[in-house]
Motif scaffolding. Structure first.
Motif, PDB file in Angstrom:
ATOM      1  N   TYR A  58      56.530  77.600 -17.001  1.00  0.00           N
ATOM      2  CA  TYR A  58      56.734  78.343 -15.770  1.00  0.00           C
ATOM      3  C   TYR A  58      57.187  79.766 -16.054  1.00  0.00           C
ATOM      4  O   TYR A  58      57.875  80.031 -17.041  1.00  0.00           O
ATOM      5  N   ALA A  59      56.840  80.659 -15.153  1.00  0.00           N
ATOM      6  CA  ALA A  59      57.432  81.989 -15.190  1.00  0.00           C
ATOM      7  C   ALA A  59      58.914  81.854 -14.867  1.00  0.00           C
ATOM      8  O   ALA A  59      59.316  81.007 -14.068  1.00  0.00           O
ATOM      9  N   ASP A  60      59.716  82.705 -15.478  1.00  0.00           N
ATOM     10  CA  ASP A  60      61.161  82.633 -15.247  1.00  0.00           C
ATOM     11  C   ASP A  60      61.503  82.794 -13.770  1.00  0.00           C
ATOM     12  O   ASP A  60      62.455  82.185 -13.276  1.00  0.00           O
ATOM     13  N   SER A  61      60.725  83.578 -13.070  1.00  0.00           N
ATOM     14  CA  SER A  61      61.028  83.894 -11.675  1.00  0.00           C
ATOM     15  C   SER A  61      60.850  82.695 -10.741  1.00  0.00           C
ATOM     16  O   SER A  61      61.346  82.718  -9.613  1.00  0.00           O
ATOM     17  N   VAL A  62      60.153  81.666 -11.189  1.00  0.00           N
ATOM     18  CA  VAL A  62      59.904  80.509 -10.312  1.00  0.00           C
ATOM     19  C   VAL A  62      60.537  79.224 -10.824  1.00  0.00           C
ATOM     20  O   VAL A  62      60.475  78.194 -10.151  1.00  0.00           O
ATOM     21  N   LYS A  63      61.132  79.269 -11.999  1.00  0.00           N
ATOM     22  CA  LYS A  63      61.750  78.067 -12.552  1.00  0.00           C
ATOM     23  C   LYS A  63      62.812  77.517 -11.612  1.00  0.00           C
ATOM     24  O   LYS A  63      63.622  78.258 -11.075  1.00  0.00           O
ATOM     25  N   GLY A  64      62.769  76.197 -11.406  1.00  0.00           N
ATOM     26  CA  GLY A  64      63.728  75.562 -10.524  1.00  0.00           C
ATOM     27  C   GLY A  64      63.313  75.568  -9.065  1.00  0.00           C
ATOM     28  O   GLY A  64      63.926  74.871  -8.245  1.00  0.00           O
ATOM     29  N   ARG A  65      62.287  76.343  -8.727  1.00  0.00           N
ATOM     30  CA  ARG A  65      61.819  76.404  -7.336  1.00  0.00           C
ATOM     31  C   ARG A  65      60.397  75.859  -7.184  1.00  0.00           C
ATOM     32  O   ARG A  65      60.078  75.257  -6.163  1.00  0.00           O
ATOM     33  N   PHE A  66      59.566  76.105  -8.173  1.00  0.00           N
ATOM     34  CA  PHE A  66      58.167  75.672  -8.122  1.00  0.00           C
ATOM     35  C   PHE A  66      57.951  74.509  -9.074  1.00  0.00           C
ATOM     36  O   PHE A  66      58.574  74.446 -10.147  1.00  0.00           O
ATOM     37  N   THR A  67      57.038  73.618  -8.695  1.00  0.00           N
ATOM     38  CA  THR A  67      56.665  72.501  -9.561  1.00  0.00           C
ATOM     39  C   THR A  67      55.154  72.379  -9.603  1.00  0.00           C
ATOM     40  O   THR A  67      54.504  72.275  -8.559  1.00  0.00           O
ATOM     41  N   ILE A  68      54.618  72.388 -10.815  1.00  0.00           N
ATOM     42  CA  ILE A  68      53.180  72.210 -10.983  1.00  0.00           C
ATOM     43  C   ILE A  68      52.910  70.769 -11.385  1.00  0.00           C
ATOM     44  O   ILE A  68      53.686  70.157 -12.144  1.00  0.00           O
ATOM     45  N   SER A  69      51.826  70.216 -10.861  1.00  0.00           N
ATOM     46  CA  SER A  69      51.429  68.859 -11.215  1.00  0.00           C
ATOM     47  C   SER A  69      49.914  68.772 -11.133  1.00  0.00           C
ATOM     48  O   SER A  69      49.258  69.685 -10.625  1.00  0.00           O
ATOM     49  N   ARG A  70      49.372  67.692 -11.635  1.00  0.00           N
ATOM     50  CA  ARG A  70      47.924  67.542 -11.588  1.00  0.00           C
ATOM     51  C   ARG A  70      47.540  66.082 -11.477  1.00  0.00           C
ATOM     52  O   ARG A  70      48.284  65.195 -11.891  1.00  0.00           O
ATOM     53  N   ASP A  71      46.371  65.866 -10.921  1.00  0.00           N
ATOM     54  CA  ASP A  71      45.782  64.539 -10.826  1.00  0.00           C
ATOM     55  C   ASP A  71      44.480  64.606 -11.612  1.00  0.00           C
ATOM     56  O   ASP A  71      43.483  65.151 -11.122  1.00  0.00           O
ATOM     57  N   ASN A  72      44.490  64.095 -12.818  1.00  0.00           N
ATOM     58  CA  ASN A  72      43.314  64.210 -13.687  1.00  0.00           C
ATOM     59  C   ASN A  72      42.105  63.474 -13.109  1.00  0.00           C
ATOM     60  O   ASN A  72      40.967  63.894 -13.299  1.00  0.00           O
ATOM     61  N   ALA A  73      42.343  62.371 -12.424  1.00  0.00           N
ATOM     62  CA  ALA A  73      41.234  61.608 -11.852  1.00  0.00           C
ATOM     63  C   ALA A  73      40.518  62.398 -10.767  1.00  0.00           C
ATOM     64  O   ALA A  73      39.317  62.209 -10.540  1.00  0.00           O
ATOM     65  N   LYS A  74      41.261  63.279 -10.108  1.00  0.00           N
ATOM     66  CA  LYS A  74      40.682  64.084  -9.022  1.00  0.00           C
ATOM     67  C   LYS A  74      40.378  65.513  -9.458  1.00  0.00           C
ATOM     68  O   LYS A  74      39.942  66.323  -8.640  1.00  0.00           O
ATOM     69  N   ASN A  75      40.631  65.833 -10.719  1.00  0.00           N
ATOM     70  CA  ASN A  75      40.436  67.211 -11.221  1.00  0.00           C
ATOM     71  C   ASN A  75      41.140  68.221 -10.323  1.00  0.00           C
ATOM     72  O   ASN A  75      40.572  69.260  -9.961  1.00  0.00           O
ATOM     73  N   THR A  76      42.358  67.903  -9.963  1.00  0.00           N
ATOM     74  CA  THR A  76      43.099  68.719  -9.008  1.00  0.00           C
ATOM     75  C   THR A  76      44.459  69.091  -9.576  1.00  0.00           C
ATOM     76  O   THR A  76      45.131  68.260 -10.210  1.00  0.00           O
ATOM     77  N   VAL A  77      44.849  70.328  -9.315  1.00  0.00           N
ATOM     78  CA  VAL A  77      46.171  70.808  -9.704  1.00  0.00           C
ATOM     79  C   VAL A  77      46.912  71.236  -8.434  1.00  0.00           C
ATOM     80  O   VAL A  77      46.294  71.729  -7.485  1.00  0.00           O
ATOM     81  N   TYR A  78      48.207  70.990  -8.427  1.00  0.00           N
ATOM     82  CA  TYR A  78      49.040  71.304  -7.269  1.00  0.00           C
ATOM     83  C   TYR A  78      50.158  72.260  -7.678  1.00  0.00           C
ATOM     84  O   TYR A  78      50.578  72.279  -8.832  1.00  0.00           O
ATOM     85  N   LEU A  79      50.641  73.011  -6.702  1.00  0.00           N
ATOM     86  CA  LEU A  79      51.819  73.841  -6.917  1.00  0.00           C
ATOM     87  C   LEU A  79      52.729  73.670  -5.706  1.00  0.00           C
ATOM     88  O   LEU A  79      52.409  74.150  -4.618  1.00  0.00           O
ATOM     89  N   GLN A  80      53.815  72.956  -5.904  1.00  0.00           N
ATOM     90  CA  GLN A  80      54.815  72.796  -4.855  1.00  0.00           C
ATOM     91  C   GLN A  80      55.792  73.958  -4.960  1.00  0.00           C
ATOM     92  O   GLN A  80      56.428  74.145  -6.007  1.00  0.00           O
ATOM     93  N   MET A  81      55.879  74.732  -3.894  1.00  0.00           N
ATOM     94  CA  MET A  81      56.725  75.919  -3.890  1.00  0.00           C
ATOM     95  C   MET A  81      57.847  75.731  -2.878  1.00  0.00           C
ATOM     96  O   MET A  81      57.584  75.609  -1.675  1.00  0.00           O
ATOM     97  N   ASN A  82      59.061  75.692  -3.367  1.00  0.00           N
ATOM     98  CA  ASN A  82      60.238  75.544  -2.519  1.00  0.00           C
ATOM     99  C   ASN A  82      61.110  76.794  -2.602  1.00  0.00           C
ATOM    100  O   ASN A  82      60.966  77.604  -3.510  1.00  0.00           O
ATOM    101  N   SER A  83      62.009  76.914  -1.656  1.00  0.00           N
ATOM    102  CA  SER A  83      62.941  78.056  -1.630  1.00  0.00           C
ATOM    103  C   SER A  83      62.198  79.370  -1.804  1.00  0.00           C
ATOM    104  O   SER A  83      62.575  80.229  -2.611  1.00  0.00           O
ATOM    105  N   LEU A  84      61.139  79.535  -1.047  1.00  0.00           N
ATOM    106  CA  LEU A  84      60.299  80.720  -1.188  1.00  0.00           C
ATOM    107  C   LEU A  84      61.057  81.980  -0.816  1.00  0.00           C
ATOM    108  O   LEU A  84      61.910  81.983   0.095  1.00  0.00           O
ATOM    109  N   LYS A  85      60.712  83.052  -1.521  1.00  0.00           N
ATOM    110  CA  LYS A  85      61.331  84.356  -1.319  1.00  0.00           C
ATOM    111  C   LYS A  85      60.252  85.372  -0.934  1.00  0.00           C
ATOM    112  O   LYS A  85      59.082  85.183  -1.281  1.00  0.00           O
ATOM    113  N   PRO A  86      60.631  86.439  -0.262  1.00  0.00           N
ATOM    114  CA  PRO A  86      59.629  87.466   0.074  1.00  0.00           C
ATOM    115  C   PRO A  86      58.888  87.991  -1.151  1.00  0.00           C
ATOM    116  O   PRO A  86      57.693  88.310  -1.054  1.00  0.00           O
TER     117      PRO A  86
END
Length: 114
Positions: A58-86
């Motif tokens: 992760y970039a330092d600026s998003v550590k602890g707030r964003f989570t990346i995950s993937r579903d290999n069976a679906k060839n899909t990647v996700y980015l959960q973004m919490n505590s968003l900032k301007p």
């Protein structure tokens, strides 16, 4: 091969969004998948990447707030973004390395209001 990103939108500071990106086409396996972003007037920067084995970076600026995950069976990647900032406001691009070639999605706009 095409990557299709979705999930962007307008959210207030402190809110959450979940981005998704699905790869389609003739795909045997996807090595690294990830997200980059580009804010107005700035260069594109890495947000987060994940390998096929689940290792993340992760970039330092998003550590602890964003989570990346993937579903290999679906060839899909996700980015959960919490505590968003301007300062998270940007166009977010997904990417996937398939057969040694880097593919990019079309980008999805995330706008965080203060």
């Amino acid at each position: 091969v095409q990557l299709q990103a979705s999930g962007g939108g307008l959210v207030q500071a402190g809110g959450s969004l979940r981005l998704s990106c699905s790869a389609s086409g003739t795909i045997f396996s996807i090595n690294r998948m990830g997200w980059y972003r580009q804010a107005p007037g700035k260069q594109r920067e890495l947000v987060a990447v994940i390998t096929s084995g689940g290792n993340t970076n992760y970039a330092d600026s998003v550590k602890g707030r964003f989570t990346i995950s993937r579903d290999n069976a679906k060839n899909t990647v996700y980015l959960q973004m919490n505590s968003l900032k301007p300062e998270d406001t940007a166009v977010y691009y997904c990417t996937g390395k398939i057969s040694l070639i880097d593919y990019w999605g079309q980008g999805t706009l995330v706008t965080v209001s203060s």
